[in-house]
Design a protein around this motif. Structure first.
Motif: not given
Length: 372
Positions: A153-161
């Motif tokens: 949807g409008e979210h991308f991830g997960p992405i690590l710090p």
């Protein structure tokens, strides 16, 4: 003095026991949580992502620790000294209490055993990227350090710090647009405004399309002016604009043509200011406006004296264009005077100049020969 067999056994056994105890103590130290913190410190000091990577474990089973994510974390820690000190302080406290700190970006977790010792790693807790500003029909893909980030949807991830150079690739009816930017991911979800119009307008290919369409229109104007203002001579315009402009000019020309013996016209070029370009989406259409200064050679002869009068001009024009989805091209939809002169335009920092080395000379009536 010779030791007895029994004494030798006791001594050897004691030495073995001491060796085992020392080895056990060394093994404990090497696998202790504090040693893990010390290894982190060494890796950051040495700027060594390869040394850092095996110390880490992801907080998301679907997002493993890669070379690029380890490098992203290393880059962040070295650039953000205060946060790095907070991380070390938190991890040192966790190492002493052996209680992971809830909500920490990095926490110490037991991952199993190595022989008789507990094995620990630094768990890196991922975040998500929320994207706003996308329009219907826009398709956005994001890569971080050349690795795609999954979209839901409008979210991308997960992405690590860490600190990443992301590449945003936007696809819509105008084409494919790519933009790179640096982002930092840490202890909060990240929000990005796509602002597609804001960075699409700087795309070189889109600007080229706009300039080419305006240039084509300007070439058509000379033909249009010497055809009795036939709207069919303006194929680079919307039907509405071409017909409305022609209707006005036809009325004006009808009043004058009895006095005019000849008209000659040639488009010589223009200067465009890309920095003035605005791109908007209104209703179902993409719209563009941009400032220019255009140059024409224009002359006419009256029947009364047969003398050629030079009325050549440079005109500051703001062009408005609309993208026609069916024709899949830009069309001129309006013009207005902006009163910018050539001297001012010459100072535009990123100006684009179009020069016509051998202008096509148009003449009315058509049986006349151009002599400009």
């Amino acid at each position: 003095m010779r030791l007895g067999k029994h004494s030798m056994i006791i001594i050897i056994g004691s030495l073995i026991l001491i060796t085992l105890l020392i080895s056990a103590w060394i093994g404990y130290l090497k696998t202790s949580p504090q040693h893990l913190v010390d290894q982190l410190t060494t890796a950051v000091k040495n700027k060594d992502a390869a040394q850092l990577r095996p110390l880490l474990v992801s907080g998301n089973d679907n997002k493993g620790i890669t070379k690029s994510s380890a490098q992203a974390l290393l880059t962040y820690l070295r650039a953000h000294k205060d946060n790095y000190q907070e991380v070390k302080s938190s991890l040192t406290k966790q190492a002493k209490t052996k209680n992971p700190q809830t909500g920490s970006v990095l926490s110490i977790v037991q991952t199993g055993r190595t022989f008789i010792y507990k094995a620990y790693k630094l768990k890196l807790h991922p975040q998500t990227i929320t994207v706003s500003g996308l329009r219907e029909g826009d398709v956005l893909a994001i890569n971080a350090n050349e690795r795609g980030i999954k979209r839901n949807g409008e979210h991308f991830g997960p992405i690590l710090p860490g600190t990443y150079v992301i590449q945003k690739q936007l696809t819509n009816e105008l084409g494919v647009f790519i933009k790179k930017e640096k982002i930092t991911v840490w202890d909060q979800p990240l929000s990005i405004n796509a602002d597609s119009a804001g960075w699409m307008k700087t795309d070189e290919d889109l600007q080229k399309q706009i300039v080419e369409r305006i240039n084509q229109f300007n070439t058509e104007v000379s033909d249009w002016e010497t055809s009795g203002y036939n709207p069919a001579k303006l194929p680079s315009t919307t039907k509405t604009f071409g017909q409305s402009q022609s209707a006005i000019k036809i009325v004006q020309f009808a009043k004058l043509k009895k006095k005019i013996d000849e008209i000659q016209s040639a488009y010589r070029g223009m200067i465009v200011d890309p920095e003035s370009l605005t791109l908007t989406h209104f209703g179902d259409h993409w719209n563009v406006s941009v400032d220019t200064v255009v140059s024409y050679t224009y002359a006419y002869t009256l029947k009364s004296d047969k003398q050629m009068r030079d009325a050549s001009y440079q005109r500051g024009i703001t062009f408005r264009l609309i993208y026609d989805s069916e024709q899949k091209r830009w069309l001129v939809s309006g013009i207005s005077d902006n009163f910018i002169n050539a001297q001012t335009a010459s100072g535009w920092e990123h100006k684009k100049e179009v020069t016509i080395p051998d202008p096509i000379k148009r003449v009315w009536p058509p049986e006349k020969e151009p002599n400009l």
